[in-house]
Design a protein around this motif. Structure first.
Motif, short mmCIF file in Angstrom:
data_model
loop_
_atom_site.label_atom_id
_atom_site.label_comp_id
_atom_site.label_asym_id
_atom_site.label_seq_id
_atom_site.Cartn_x
_atom_site.Cartn_y
_atom_site.Cartn_z
N UNK A 169 0.92 -1.14 -0.08
CA UNK A 169 -0.09 0.05 -0.09
C UNK A 169 0.75 1.06 -0.10
N UNK A 170 2.06 1.12 0.55
CA UNK A 170 2.86 2.28 0.66
C UNK A 170 3.54 2.44 -0.51
N UNK A 171 3.74 1.63 -1.60
CA UNK A 171 4.33 1.75 -2.76
C UNK A 171 3.01 2.25 -3.64
N UNK A 172 1.99 1.90 -3.63
CA UNK A 172 1.01 2.45 -4.36
C UNK A 172 0.87 4.07 -4.07
N UNK A 173 0.78 4.48 -2.84
CA UNK A 173 0.80 5.70 -2.25
C UNK A 173 1.90 6.72 -2.91
N UNK A 174 3.09 6.07 -2.73
CA UNK A 174 4.16 6.75 -3.21
C UNK A 174 4.36 6.96 -4.70
N UNK A 175 3.85 5.93 -5.48
CA UNK A 175 3.93 6.09 -7.31
C UNK A 175 2.78 7.03 -7.52
N UNK A 176 1.65 6.97 -6.82
CA UNK A 176 0.30 7.76 -7.47
C UNK A 176 0.87 9.26 -6.94
N UNK A 177 1.43 9.48 -5.79
CA UNK A 177 1.39 10.89 -5.28
C UNK A 177 2.83 11.42 -5.51
N UNK A 178 3.84 10.51 -5.91
CA UNK A 178 5.17 11.36 -5.99
C UNK A 178 5.95 10.73 -7.26
N UNK B 142 1.96 6.30 6.13
CA UNK B 142 2.14 7.72 6.43
C UNK B 142 3.30 8.17 5.88
N UNK B 143 4.52 7.23 5.90
CA UNK B 143 5.74 7.86 5.72
C UNK B 143 5.82 7.80 4.04
N UNK B 144 5.20 7.09 3.35
CA UNK B 144 4.95 6.98 2.03
C UNK B 144 4.31 8.31 1.33
N UNK B 145 3.29 8.55 2.15
CA UNK B 145 2.38 9.60 2.00
C UNK B 145 3.10 11.13 2.29
N UNK B 146 4.02 11.12 2.94
CA UNK B 146 4.84 12.42 3.29
C UNK B 146 6.09 12.66 2.62
N UNK B 147 6.85 11.47 2.25
CA UNK B 147 8.30 11.58 1.64
C UNK B 147 8.40 10.60 0.32
N UNK B 148 7.46 9.96 0.26
CA UNK B 148 7.41 8.92 -1.29
C UNK B 148 8.52 7.78 -1.21
N UNK B 149 9.06 7.58 -2.17
CA UNK B 149 10.18 6.33 -1.87
C UNK B 149 11.04 6.60 -0.46
N UNK B 150 11.66 7.78 -0.42
CA UNK B 150 12.53 8.21 0.47
C UNK B 150 11.87 7.73 2.11
#
Length: 511
Positions: A314-323, A430-438
């Motif tokens: 789920x974090x990867x999905x959020x990072x890809x779509x958002x960043x 939460x981390x992915x939504x804030x900083x993406x892959x980082x």
């Protein structure tokens, strides 16, 4: 039984209150028959299930006490009423029945404890002992296979709520005199029986002493199950990861005991705690050792990959779509873009809606009656998933991601570890939504550092990765053939490291 009659005597309240201030462990039976009877009645506060019968034996007053709610009436009749009835014309036979065959006690602490375990007691005027009759009621279910730990090939027995039955299942599998069982009692009010089980000469005695020390330090009114006192004795209560393996399978317990670990059993619970334990033990299953080595290795690696997938997908999905939309292949860009452009929420809110919905469906499926629970889970998931996509609240891609994540989180053979995995994906999101892959990289770094620092009763939790031991990898990430597992894992410091010789010394077609 006409010669029995209820016995009632006036109790000296002042005297009994004085006795209650004294430690009962130091109180022995009194010389006065009346004082003994009064003490038993007062100790149990004249509870309505305290049954009292009086009779005479050779002109001596006798009283039988027992707690009706803990006694098996058929046992009571067979062990007490029937011998008395048969001996009405043979007084010597009655004497032999009481004096030769029944255990005795003079300490009120032991007497009252036995009554709380279902024993009946006989007080005889002039006797210096109280006689005990084992009339405890046993309400046990069959030792069926645990519903939450199914295996395809292997033993289908499971632990039950009786600690005696559970210890019997262990004893029959480890027929060795070095199997040592120590009993403790926890809970100031519940007086729950605990058993510490280990194999002398294999388990580390320092670890055993540490377990004993932590258990004896517990001061609580109630202890009902292993999960209740687990937090009292574990090293780090703030960690989401379980530091003791709980199981209901006798074969899993015996295998860990032979490896040098310790098992904790609680009367009234079918769950057994195994300690010390490491992270990779939660991903092992009895099926791994009952199948071919390559198949067992493949399934175990698949389980470990499911851990990474359940935490990060789920974090990867959020990072890809958002960043990082640019990492998608060109063929998928338009498909994903068309799926998410009509969703009114950012990817994090979209993911939280679906993840919390899945958790609600899961919890509802557990709490609902067994006949409709699975149906509600399947139908509810399909109906809600289809309706929420049509309403434009989430995208089709998000439904696929959440469904895959849910499946991956249930691959773990341990329910405790599965719950930890489901919890960890929320801070990762939460981390992915804030900083993406980082943010994902930093989240995984923190997770690995925490696993490396974590301990289970002084043993490294992330062994054999940290500290790294190449030899112990043979039964951690992979599963080598059984005949190559010559030594025990070293993370829990077993006294005896060698567990077998290299048994395949024969040669093919050797004459």
């Amino acid at each position: 039984m006409g010669f029995f009659k209820p016995k009632h005597q006036k109790i000296n309240q002042d005297y009994m209150q004085q006795l209650q201030k004294t430690n009962i462990d130091s109180i022995e039976i009194f010389s006065s028959f009346g004082e003994n009877v009064n003490f038993i009645k007062e100790f149990f506060n004249h509870s309505h299930d305290l049954m009292t019968y009086s009779f005479k034996l050779k002109q001596k007053e006798c009283v039988v006490f027992y707690l009706e709610t803990l006694v098996d009436q058929e046992k009571f009749e067979q062990k007490f009423f029937n011998p008395i009835a048969q001996s009405t014309n043979d007084k010597d036979k009655m004497d032999r029945f009481i004096l030769d065959h029944l255990p005795k006690s003079i300490n009120f602490a032991e007497i009252t404890q036995k009554m709380l375990l279902g024993f009946s007691i006989i007080l005889i005027d002039g006797e210096k002992h109280v006689f005990l009759i084992d009339t405890a009621s046993n309400n046990e279910r069959s030792t069926d296979e645990p519903t939450n730990e199914k295996v395809v090939r292997g033993s289908h027995l499971g632990f039950v709520e009786s600690i005696a039955t559970n210890l019997n299942l262990i004893r029959t599998r480890i027929n060795n005199h070095n199997l040592f069982i120590e009993y403790l009692t926890l809970g100031e009010i519940t007086n729950t029986k605990i058993a510490i089980v280990h194999i002398k000469g294999i388990a580390n005695e320092e670890v055993v002493k540490e377990v004993q020390k932590r258990l004896k330090s517990i001061s609580s009114d109630m202890v009902f199950s292993p999960g209740y006192f687990e937090e009292f004795i574990e090293d780090t209560t703030s960690s989401p990861f379980p530091q003791m393996l709980n199981t209901e399978r006798p074969d899993r317990v015996t295998a860990n005991l032979i490896e040098g670990r310790i098992a904790l059993l609680v009367d009234g619970s079918p769950t057994v705690l195994i300690l010390p334990i490491n992270f990779f033990s939660f991903y092992q299953s009895p099926d791994d050792y009952n199948s071919r080595a390559y198949i067992g290795t493949f399934i175990r690696v698949l389980r470990l990959c499911s851990f990474i997938l359940a935490v990060t997908l789920p974090a990867l999905y959020i990072a890809i779509i958002g960043f990082h939309f640019e990492v998608l292949p060109e063929e998928l860009v338009l498909t994903v873009k068309g799926a998410v452009e009509n969703v009114p929420y950012p990817p994090l809110i979209e993911a939280l809606i679906m993840e919390l919905t899945i958790e609600l469906i899961r919890e509802a499926g557990i709490r609902l009656p067994s006949a409709i629970g699975p149906t509600i889970g399947i139908v509810g998931g399909l109906v809600i998933g289809d309706a929420i996509v049509k309403a434009g609240l989430v995208s089709n891609t998000m439904v696929v991601v959440v469904a895959t994540t849910a499946i991956a989180s249930y691959v773990v053979p341990s329910n405790e570890m599965s719950a930890a995995v489901r919890l960890l994906r929320f801070p990762m999101m939460m981390a992915a939504a804030t900083f993406g892959f980082v943010g994902i990289v930093f989240g995984l770094m923190i997770l690995v550092i925490h696993l490396c620092n974590l301990e289970s009763f002084g043993s490294p939790y992330f062994a054999p990765i940290a500290p790294f031991r190449f030899k112990d990898l043979k039964d951690a990430i992979v599963r080598v053939p059984v005949w190559k597992m010559n030594t025990r894992p070293l993370d829990h410091k077993p006294v005896k490291v060698l567990q077998q010789s290299r048994t395949r010394k024969w040669k093919k077609n050797e004459e």
